[in-house]
Design an enzyme around this catalytic site. Sequence first.
Site, PDB file in Angstrom:
ATOM      1  N   LYS A   1      -0.441 -26.315 -13.734  1.00 45.81           N
ATOM      2  CA  LYS A   1      -1.839 -25.973 -13.961  1.00 45.81           C
ATOM      3  C   LYS A   1      -1.954 -24.843 -14.974  1.00 45.81           C
ATOM      4  O   LYS A   1      -1.251 -23.845 -14.872  1.00 45.81           O
ATOM      5  CB  LYS A   1      -2.493 -25.557 -12.642  1.00 45.81           C
ATOM      6  CG  LYS A   1      -3.982 -25.310 -12.767  1.00 45.81           C
ATOM      7  CD  LYS A   1      -4.632 -24.979 -11.443  1.00 45.81           C
ATOM      8  CE  LYS A   1      -6.139 -24.844 -11.645  1.00 45.81           C
ATOM      9  NZ  LYS A   1      -6.858 -24.898 -10.377  1.00 45.81           N
TER      10      LYS A   1
ATOM     11  N   SER B   1     -11.474 -27.498  -4.216  1.00 42.28           N
ATOM     12  CA  SER B   1     -10.389 -26.520  -4.382  1.00 42.28           C
ATOM     13  C   SER B   1     -10.878 -25.125  -4.035  1.00 42.28           C
ATOM     14  O   SER B   1     -11.972 -24.734  -4.449  1.00 42.28           O
ATOM     15  CB  SER B   1      -9.920 -26.476  -5.844  1.00 42.28           C
ATOM     16  OG  SER B   1      -9.286 -27.664  -6.194  1.00 42.28           O
TER      17      SER B   1
ATOM     18  N   ARG C   1      -5.802 -37.199 -12.260  1.00 45.43           N
ATOM     19  CA  ARG C   1      -6.224 -35.953 -12.913  1.00 45.43           C
ATOM     20  C   ARG C   1      -5.991 -36.079 -14.404  1.00 45.43           C
ATOM     21  O   ARG C   1      -4.909 -36.464 -14.829  1.00 45.43           O
ATOM     22  CB  ARG C   1      -5.381 -34.815 -12.335  1.00 45.43           C
ATOM     23  CG  ARG C   1      -5.595 -33.440 -12.916  1.00 45.43           C
ATOM     24  CD  ARG C   1      -4.680 -32.456 -12.168  1.00 45.43           C
ATOM     25  NE  ARG C   1      -5.068 -31.064 -12.352  1.00 45.43           N
ATOM     26  CZ  ARG C   1      -4.486 -30.237 -13.205  1.00 45.43           C
ATOM     27  NH1 ARG C   1      -3.491 -30.640 -13.961  1.00 45.43           N
ATOM     28  NH2 ARG C   1      -4.902 -28.999 -13.302  1.00 45.43           N
TER      29      ARG C   1
HETATM   30  N1  TZP Z   1      -4.169 -26.699  -8.571  1.00 43.91           N
HETATM   31  C1  TZP Z   1      -3.544 -25.649  -8.060  1.00 43.91           C
HETATM   32  S1  TZP Z   1      -1.877 -25.703  -8.406  1.00 43.91           S
HETATM   33  C2  TZP Z   1      -2.032 -27.178  -9.228  1.00 43.91           C
HETATM   34  C3  TZP Z   1      -3.348 -27.576  -9.227  1.00 43.91           C
HETATM   35  C4  TZP Z   1      -3.887 -28.782  -9.843  1.00 43.91           C
HETATM   36  C5  TZP Z   1      -0.866 -27.875  -9.861  1.00 43.91           C
HETATM   37  C6  TZP Z   1       0.086 -28.447  -8.864  1.00 43.91           C
HETATM   38  O1  TZP Z   1       1.160 -29.077  -9.524  1.00 43.91           O
HETATM   39  P1  TZP Z   1       2.663 -28.942  -9.031  1.00 43.91           P
HETATM   40  O2  TZP Z   1       3.474 -29.540 -10.153  1.00 43.91           O
HETATM   41  O3  TZP Z   1       2.787 -29.768  -7.779  1.00 43.91           O
HETATM   42  O4  TZP Z   1       2.947 -27.483  -8.838  1.00 43.91           O
END
Ligand code: TZP
Length: 213
Positions: A146, A117, A44
């Site tokens: 995020k 998603s 990502r």
């Molecule tokens: N999409 C929803 S939450 C997220 C993404 C890309 C981030 C998840 O990261 P983490 O650090 O595991 O909470």
Amino acid sequence: LIRIPRLYPIVDAAFFAAASDPVSAMAAYLRALLAGGVTLVQYRNKTGSAREMLAQARELRRLMWRPGAEPQYRFILNDRADLCLAADCDGVHVGQDDLSPHAARALVGPDRWVGVSTHNPEQVQVASQWPVDYIAVGPVFATSTKANPDPVIGLEGVRTARALTSKPLVAIGGITRANCRSVIDAGADSVAVISDLINEPQRSVQEFLRLLT
Ligand code: TZP
Ligand code: MG
């Protein structure tokens, strides 16, 4: 229906941007994840140019190259179906604002994975009818990884999603070793994790896998 590993680590370029050589830092990180037993990884990068993203994806993709391995190793690219093809990745993960899963599927063909998603029951229901290999739901818990996350769906949101689709379900957002078991018990087939793997990746992967199997 695909068989999805219980743990789905995401290598997020943002966590390596401060390194003197971000690509080497990400490569070392990916090697540690693999040494821990990971077979599915997403890359990502929310800030890099297409050119940068392609170069980095190619570099990391090489490390996942395990022809003939069983189970198969898969390297998935976030957001960009075009770069998935250019870097010959094993799949693409699209959000609600990227190419539609149909368009992504048309580009990457029938064999690569397409994931999507979703953030609410309506989106899960719709995605269930789409040509996608898995559906991601979240954020399950609060996350600071995020930018502008959708509202937290909680374990209840995972249970609701589970009831709405028979496609493989990936939960994401704030998932840690402390709460991952509850997420699987709520019906997720896999947990996608960014921040709780960053420190001691190999050891953290081993702990996740022990908790999830
Ligand atoms: N999409 C929803 S939450 C997220 C993404 C890309 C981030 C998840 O990261 P983490 O650090 O595991 O909470
Ligand atoms: Mg996206």
